[in-house]
Design an enzyme around this catalytic site. Structure first.
Site, PDB file in Angstrom:
ATOM      1  N   GLY A   1       0.827  -1.199   0.000  1.00 20.36           N
ATOM      2  CA  GLY A   1       0.000   0.000   0.000  1.00 20.36           C
ATOM      3  C   GLY A   1       0.863   1.251   0.000  1.00 20.36           C
ATOM      4  N   ALA A   2       0.223   2.410   0.047  1.00 18.26           N
ATOM      5  CA  ALA A   2       0.954   3.675  -0.037  1.00 18.26           C
ATOM      6  C   ALA A   2       1.932   3.853   1.127  1.00 18.26           C
ATOM      7  CB  ALA A   2      -0.035   4.841  -0.076  1.00 18.26           C
TER       8      ALA A   2
ATOM      9  N   ASN B   1      -4.668   1.339  10.557  1.00 21.42           N
ATOM     10  CA  ASN B   1      -5.723   2.101  11.204  1.00 21.42           C
ATOM     11  C   ASN B   1      -6.555   1.184  12.075  1.00 21.42           C
ATOM     12  OD1 ASN B   1      -5.323   4.761  10.339  1.00 21.42           O
ATOM     13  ND2 ASN B   1      -6.384   4.402   8.398  1.00 21.42           N
TER      14      ASN B   1
ATOM     15  N   LYS C   1      -5.584   8.048  18.808  1.00 22.52           N
ATOM     16  CA  LYS C   1      -5.759   7.984  17.356  1.00 22.52           C
ATOM     17  C   LYS C   1      -7.088   7.318  17.014  1.00 22.52           C
ATOM     18  CE  LYS C   1      -3.712   6.186  13.093  1.00 22.52           C
ATOM     19  NZ  LYS C   1      -2.642   5.374  12.479  1.00 22.52           N
TER      20      LYS C   1
ATOM     21  N   ASN D   1     -10.268   8.617  14.673  1.00 25.07           N
ATOM     22  CA  ASN D   1     -10.815   7.810  13.570  1.00 25.07           C
ATOM     23  C   ASN D   1     -12.282   7.479  13.778  1.00 25.07           C
ATOM     24  OD1 ASN D   1      -8.562   7.651  11.882  1.00 25.07           O
ATOM     25  ND2 ASN D   1      -7.693   5.936  13.015  1.00 25.07           N
TER      26      ASN D   1
ATOM     27  N   ASN E   1     -13.750   9.405  10.428  1.00 22.26           N
ATOM     28  CA  ASN E   1     -13.969   8.445   9.346  1.00 22.26           C
ATOM     29  C   ASN E   1     -15.446   8.179   9.047  1.00 22.26           C
ATOM     30  OD1 ASN E   1     -11.533   7.254   7.942  1.00 22.26           O
ATOM     31  ND2 ASN E   1     -10.838   7.185  10.048  1.00 22.26           N
TER      32      ASN E   1
ATOM     33  N   ASN F   1     -12.884  16.397   5.555  1.00 16.05           N
ATOM     34  CA  ASN F   1     -12.757  16.363   7.010  1.00 16.05           C
ATOM     35  C   ASN F   1     -13.262  17.629   7.698  1.00 16.05           C
ATOM     36  OD1 ASN F   1     -11.561  13.903   6.547  1.00 16.05           O
ATOM     37  ND2 ASN F   1      -9.555  14.464   7.322  1.00 16.05           N
TER      38      ASN F   1
ATOM     39  N   SER G   1      -9.743   8.256   4.992  1.00 15.70           N
ATOM     40  CA  SER G   1      -9.465   6.952   4.386  1.00 15.70           C
ATOM     41  C   SER G   1     -10.742   6.142   4.184  1.00 15.70           C
ATOM     42  CB  SER G   1      -8.480   6.164   5.252  1.00 15.70           C
ATOM     43  OG  SER G   1      -9.005   5.955   6.551  1.00 15.70           O
TER      44      SER G   1
ATOM     45  N   GLU H   1     -12.448  -0.079   7.016  1.00 12.23           N
ATOM     46  CA  GLU H   1     -11.938  -0.623   8.273  1.00 12.23           C
ATOM     47  C   GLU H   1     -12.881  -0.340   9.442  1.00 12.23           C
ATOM     48  OE1 GLU H   1      -7.195  -0.482   8.114  1.00 12.23           O
ATOM     49  OE2 GLU H   1      -8.090   1.386   7.406  1.00 12.23           O
TER      50      GLU H   1
END
Length: 307
Positions: free
Chosen positions: A9-10, A100, A180, A184, A188, A198, A250, A262
């Protein structure tokens, strides 16, 4: 140091590129089986110029020789990855997990020292093996479970920091993980459900939802001996939303690009842990169900976006 990155992934490619730039490291990458043919090199966009770097592929049988394995995967891929790769990794090799959301403790392997890597660096894929480092950030690393000597902890932190500064060792990594997760849990799902950037969730109309999400979150966290203040946590979430105002979360990006989200490891984690602790989490449950349904159906009037 002999390092293997698992995941293309990135973020995985960002760490691969940065770590491989140091001549003292021997870095390999293990890609998913969905990649039919891997190229011999990757591309990295820096200051408007594309740089090339060799891609050295790893195979399961090479994992036994790794001195460090870094998993950069979506949270829902970890269980399968553990099943596939752990039999080939030495029990003495530290494993770093970068993802995440949260993994349930009982799903974590017991034989290796497990560390978590929390990063705010941003990376964007232009093609399968072509990335751009779109945002400078910091990374925190710390021990989740198992044993790790102070010397090894210092060495790992130094290797990562030399590659992608600033990387800091944290003795309180679980608290930072939960902080964190709180961010999220709000940004998210709200941006995904409202198909907005956001910054939009800083509007007054979202405040009741934010308070409700975080109130449940704080109860569950407190039962795990992680304590937060609602006013301070709300301010933190709103500050992050404002500082990333033009970003696409994301989760929203996953839905826009027809990828699984996720949510089960973010709000869904709070729901599962709440159930285990006999704590009601109806708001987080409703968000988990709504995003899951949205993921299956897709957003109406999808517009192009980047993660």
């Amino acid at each position: 140091m002999k390092i293997t990155i698992i995941g293309q992934g990135a973020i995985g490619l960002l760490w691969y590129y940065k770590l491989s730039q140091c001549s003292k490291n021997k870095v390999t990458i293990l890609c998913s089986s969905s990649i039919a043919k891997t190229p011999s090199e990757m591309q990295f966009l820096s200051d408007g110029t594309w740089q090339k770097a060799p891609l050295t592929m790893a195979h399961k049988k090479n994992l036994m020789h790794a001195e460090l394995v870094i998993f950069c995967l979506k949270a829902y891929h970890y269980q399968a990855a553990f099943n596939d790769y752990l039999p080939f990794i030495s029990p003495s090799t530290p494993l770093i997990l970068c993802h995440n959301g949260m993994l349930m403790t009982e799903s974590l392997p017991a034989q290796n020292s497990l560390l978590t890597l929390l990063t705010t660096h941003a990376s964007k894929k232009h093609q399968a093996f072509a990335i751009e480092h779109t945002g400078q950030g910091t990374s925190d690393i710390g021990l989740l479970c198992g044993n790790l000597s102070a010397k090894t902890a210092k060495q790992l932190t130094k290797v990562l920091n030399n590659a992608l500064p600033e990387t800091i060792w944290s003795e309180h990594i679980q608290e930072k993980q939960w902080r964190k997760l709180a961010i999220n849990c709000v940004i998210n799902p709200l941006t995904a459900m409202n198909n907005c950037d956001n910054g939009a969730i800083t509007r007054q109309k979202f405040l009741p939802d934010i308070n409700a999400i975080l109130s449940e979150f704080i109860q569950v966290a407190q039962a795990q001996q992680i304590n937060f203040n609602l006013t301070e946590l709300t301010a933190l979430v709103l500050n992050v939303a404002q500082s990333t105002a033009t970003n696409c979360s994301s989760m929203r990006s996953d839905i826009l690009h027809n990828r699984p989200t996720e949510i089960a490891h973010i709000n869904g984690f709070i729901v599962r842990l709440g159930k285990k602790l006999h704590i009601e989490t109806p708001i987080n449950y409703a968000l988990t169900q709504a995003v899951t349904e949205l993921s299956n159906q897709g957003l109406p009037n999808k517009k192009s976006s980047t993660s």
